[in-house]
Design a protein around this motif. Structure first.
Motif, PDB file in Angstrom:
ATOM      1  N   ALA A 195       7.152  -3.986   8.083  1.00  0.00           N
ATOM      2  CA  ALA A 195       8.630  -4.188   7.117  1.00  0.00           C
ATOM      3  C   ALA A 195       9.746  -3.005   8.625  1.00  0.00           C
ATOM      4  N   VAL A 196       9.709  -2.680   9.220  1.00  0.00           N
ATOM      5  CA  VAL A 196      10.555  -2.283  10.614  1.00  0.00           C
ATOM      6  C   VAL A 196      10.569  -3.571  11.206  1.00  0.00           C
ATOM      7  N   ARG A 197      10.012  -4.711  12.154  1.00  0.00           N
ATOM      8  CA  ARG A 197      10.278  -5.538  12.660  1.00  0.00           C
ATOM      9  C   ARG A 197      10.104  -6.527  11.706  1.00  0.00           C
ATOM     10  N   TYR A 198      10.142  -6.606  10.513  1.00  0.00           N
ATOM     11  CA  TYR A 198      10.620  -7.663   9.921  1.00  0.00           C
ATOM     12  C   TYR A 198       9.321  -8.259   9.673  1.00  0.00           C
ATOM     13  N   ASP A 199       7.867  -8.967   9.816  1.00  0.00           N
ATOM     14  CA  ASP A 199       7.329  -9.440  10.140  1.00  0.00           C
ATOM     15  C   ASP A 199       7.091  -9.862   8.540  1.00  0.00           C
ATOM     16  N   ARG A 200       7.452 -11.364   8.623  1.00  0.00           N
ATOM     17  CA  ARG A 200       7.051 -11.542   6.702  1.00  0.00           C
ATOM     18  C   ARG A 200       6.034 -12.164   6.609  1.00  0.00           C
ATOM     19  N   GLU A 201       5.671 -12.611   8.133  1.00  0.00           N
ATOM     20  CA  GLU A 201       3.802 -12.739   7.819  1.00  0.00           C
ATOM     21  C   GLU A 201       2.725 -12.353   7.267  1.00  0.00           C
ATOM     22  N   VAL A 202       3.552 -10.646   7.445  1.00  0.00           N
ATOM     23  CA  VAL A 202       2.258 -10.385   7.456  1.00  0.00           C
ATOM     24  C   VAL A 202       2.778  -9.627   6.193  1.00  0.00           C
ATOM     25  N   LEU A 203       3.619  -9.487   6.024  1.00  0.00           N
ATOM     26  CA  LEU A 203       4.282  -8.662   4.746  1.00  0.00           C
ATOM     27  C   LEU A 203       3.734  -9.617   3.934  1.00  0.00           C
ATOM     28  N   SER A 204       3.895 -10.657   4.078  1.00  0.00           N
ATOM     29  CA  SER A 204       3.293 -11.846   2.289  1.00  0.00           C
ATOM     30  C   SER A 204       1.977 -11.651   3.010  1.00  0.00           C
ATOM     31  N   ARG A 205       1.039 -11.549   3.479  1.00  0.00           N
ATOM     32  CA  ARG A 205       0.057 -11.468   3.233  1.00  0.00           C
ATOM     33  C   ARG A 205      -0.556 -10.416   2.532  1.00  0.00           C
ATOM     34  N   GLN A 206      -0.286  -9.433   2.883  1.00  0.00           N
ATOM     35  CA  GLN A 206      -0.100  -8.038   2.578  1.00  0.00           C
ATOM     36  C   GLN A 206      -0.094  -7.903   1.028  1.00  0.00           C
ATOM     37  N   ARG A 207       1.577  -8.492   0.571  1.00  0.00           N
ATOM     38  CA  ARG A 207       1.350  -8.429  -0.528  1.00  0.00           C
ATOM     39  C   ARG A 207       0.680  -9.014  -1.814  1.00  0.00           C
ATOM     40  N   GLU A 208      -0.113 -10.074  -1.044  1.00  0.00           N
ATOM     41  CA  GLU A 208      -1.181 -10.932  -1.940  1.00  0.00           C
ATOM     42  C   GLU A 208      -2.278  -9.836  -1.731  1.00  0.00           C
ATOM     43  N   LEU A 209      -2.537  -9.190  -0.833  1.00  0.00           N
ATOM     44  CA  LEU A 209      -4.175  -8.071  -1.301  1.00  0.00           C
ATOM     45  C   LEU A 209      -3.134  -7.350  -2.630  1.00  0.00           C
ATOM     46  N   VAL A 210      -2.611  -6.796  -1.902  1.00  0.00           N
ATOM     47  CA  VAL A 210      -2.177  -5.293  -3.035  1.00  0.00           C
ATOM     48  C   VAL A 210      -1.823  -6.029  -4.378  1.00  0.00           C
ATOM     49  N   ALA A 211      -1.415  -7.881  -4.354  1.00  0.00           N
ATOM     50  CA  ALA A 211      -1.368  -8.132  -5.718  1.00  0.00           C
ATOM     51  C   ALA A 211      -2.739  -7.651  -7.130  1.00  0.00           C
ATOM     52  N   GLN A 212      -3.547  -8.712  -5.722  1.00  0.00           N
ATOM     53  CA  GLN A 212      -4.754  -8.909  -6.614  1.00  0.00           C
ATOM     54  C   GLN A 212      -5.103  -7.109  -6.940  1.00  0.00           C
ATOM     55  N   VAL A 213      -5.178  -6.401  -6.670  1.00  0.00           N
ATOM     56  CA  VAL A 213      -5.063  -4.651  -7.404  1.00  0.00           C
ATOM     57  C   VAL A 213      -4.105  -5.035  -7.943  1.00  0.00           C
ATOM     58  N   SER A 214      -3.294  -4.780  -7.855  1.00  0.00           N
ATOM     59  CA  SER A 214      -1.564  -3.879  -9.130  1.00  0.00           C
ATOM     60  C   SER A 214      -0.453  -5.276  -9.233  1.00  0.00           C
ATOM     61  N   SER A 215      -0.358  -5.397 -10.038  1.00  0.00           N
ATOM     62  CA  SER A 215       1.088  -6.110  -9.754  1.00  0.00           C
ATOM     63  C   SER A 215       2.004  -5.131  -9.949  1.00  0.00           C
ATOM     64  N   ARG A 216       1.982  -3.502 -10.552  1.00  0.00           N
ATOM     65  CA  ARG A 216       2.529  -2.214 -10.055  1.00  0.00           C
ATOM     66  C   ARG A 216       2.818  -2.560  -8.738  1.00  0.00           C
ATOM     67  N   MET A 217       1.479  -1.725  -7.564  1.00  0.00           N
ATOM     68  CA  MET A 217       1.395  -1.630  -6.630  1.00  0.00           C
ATOM     69  C   MET A 217       2.304  -2.652  -5.949  1.00  0.00           C
ATOM     70  N   ALA A 218       2.106  -4.287  -6.425  1.00  0.00           N
ATOM     71  CA  ALA A 218       2.906  -5.241  -5.444  1.00  0.00           C
ATOM     72  C   ALA A 218       4.522  -4.916  -6.115  1.00  0.00           C
ATOM     73  N   GLU A 219       5.113  -4.681  -6.982  1.00  0.00           N
ATOM     74  CA  GLU A 219       6.240  -4.203  -6.999  1.00  0.00           C
ATOM     75  C   GLU A 219       6.406  -2.702  -6.007  1.00  0.00           C
ATOM     76  N   ILE A 220       6.017  -2.103  -5.920  1.00  0.00           N
ATOM     77  CA  ILE A 220       6.320  -1.183  -5.145  1.00  0.00           C
ATOM     78  C   ILE A 220       5.863  -1.410  -3.990  1.00  0.00           C
ATOM     79  N   TYR A 221       5.217  -1.742  -3.589  1.00  0.00           N
ATOM     80  CA  TYR A 221       5.107  -2.124  -2.380  1.00  0.00           C
ATOM     81  C   TYR A 221       6.111  -2.944  -1.063  1.00  0.00           C
ATOM     82  N   ASP A 222       6.765  -4.515  -2.500  1.00  0.00           N
ATOM     83  CA  ASP A 222       7.995  -4.912  -1.620  1.00  0.00           C
ATOM     84  C   ASP A 222       9.109  -3.928  -1.615  1.00  0.00           C
ATOM     85  N   LEU A 223       9.075  -3.162  -2.830  1.00  0.00           N
ATOM     86  CA  LEU A 223      10.798  -2.114  -2.920  1.00  0.00           C
ATOM     87  C   LEU A 223      10.596  -1.198  -1.939  1.00  0.00           C
TER      88      LEU A 223
END
Length: 270
Positions: free
Chosen positions: A230-258
């Motif tokens: 997030a510091v580097r604003y590496d969009r590709e990494v952020l997107s991939r990680q968000r997809e992984l987190v969303a598979q576990v919990s949509s609530r956790m994905a919202e926290i990740y985004d925020l």
């Protein structure tokens, strides 16, 4: 063996506790080691009072009005229960000092009781079963008058190397800052553990990282210590990680985004 405390005040003090939870347990035990006589404990459930009273060797009661006479009464209860308990006990031992241990409750909660009153807020996370070194815990104090502030400060100084007068308004900011630093951080560690378990990994592998994250803050500001995609604003990494987190919990994905967005914005403001 208990943690070390400072030199006990020359004049003994008798106190009682309303509440028998995490903070009350650790504070009552620490005060007793300082030479304070803990005469009684009250709790909403008698079993909780009996558990703490057993550690202290004192009386356990279920009704606060039944507490034995004492010079100081510590209220260590849920914030929303404190006003009612204070009103309920206004006729108990008129000469006793009422002291609460809450970060977010004003000293004014005792205004209608007629008692000299104050606050002793030890800013730390407490668990009944875990010893803490009170000498390293900052204790924030406030009182209705200078004499009462002096009485509370004497015992706070016995407990801690860092006793700081602080009014109710600023203590509220302190408390919410502590929520971010402790409660939210701990919750993030819990979520990280869930992700590890979902992947069949051992949550303990994160402990060296967690330890170093905390240790860094002794040497540099948190903003300077911040790293990650997030510091580097590496969009590709952020997107991939968000997809992984969303598979576990949509609530956790919202926290990740925020959190990622907040980190990035803070970085841009440097």
């Amino acid at each position: 063996m208990g943690m070390k405390t400072g030199i006990a005040p020359s004049a003994p003090m008798t106190c009682v506790f309303v509440g028998a939870g995490n903070l009350a347990t650790r504070l009552a035990c620490a005060l007793q080691r300082c030479g304070c006589v803990v005469a009684g404990v009250c709790s909403r459930t008698l079993s909780s009072a009996q558990r703490l009273a057993g550690l202290l060797g004192c009386k356990a009661v279920e009704r606060p009005e039944e507490l034995p006479p004492a010079q100081m009464c510590f209220f260590s209860v849920k914030d929303d229960a404190l006003p009612g308990l204070a009103r309920r006990m206004k006729d108990w031992q008129p000469a006793a000092v009422f002291v609460h241990t809450a970060g977010s409750v004003s000293l004014d909660v005792f205004a209608e009781t007629g008692h000299a009153c104050g606050v002793l807020y030890p800013m730390q996370t407490f668990s009944r079963e875990r010893e803490v070194d009170f000498r390293r815990i900052p204790c924030f104090v406030e009182a209705s008058d200078e004499a009462t502030l002096g009485r509370i400060s004497v015992w706070a100084t016995c407990l801690s190397d860092s006793v700081i007068p602080l009014d109710s308004r600023r203590r509220r900011y302190l408390h919410v800052a502590a929520v971010f630093a402790n409660n939210f951080t701990n919750h993030c560690c819990e979520l990280a553990g869930e992700l590890m378990c979902q992947a069949g990994l051992q949550p303990e592998w994160l402990l060296p990282l967690i330890d170093e994250t905390a240790a860094k803050l002794h040497d540099m500001p948190a903003r300077q210590a911040q790293t990650g995609p997030a510091v580097r604003y590496d969009r590709e990494v952020l997107s991939r990680q968000r997809e992984l987190v969303a598979q576990v919990s949509s609530r956790m994905a919202e926290i990740y985004d925020l959190m990622s967005e907040s980190i990035h914005r803070q970085t841009e403001e440097k």
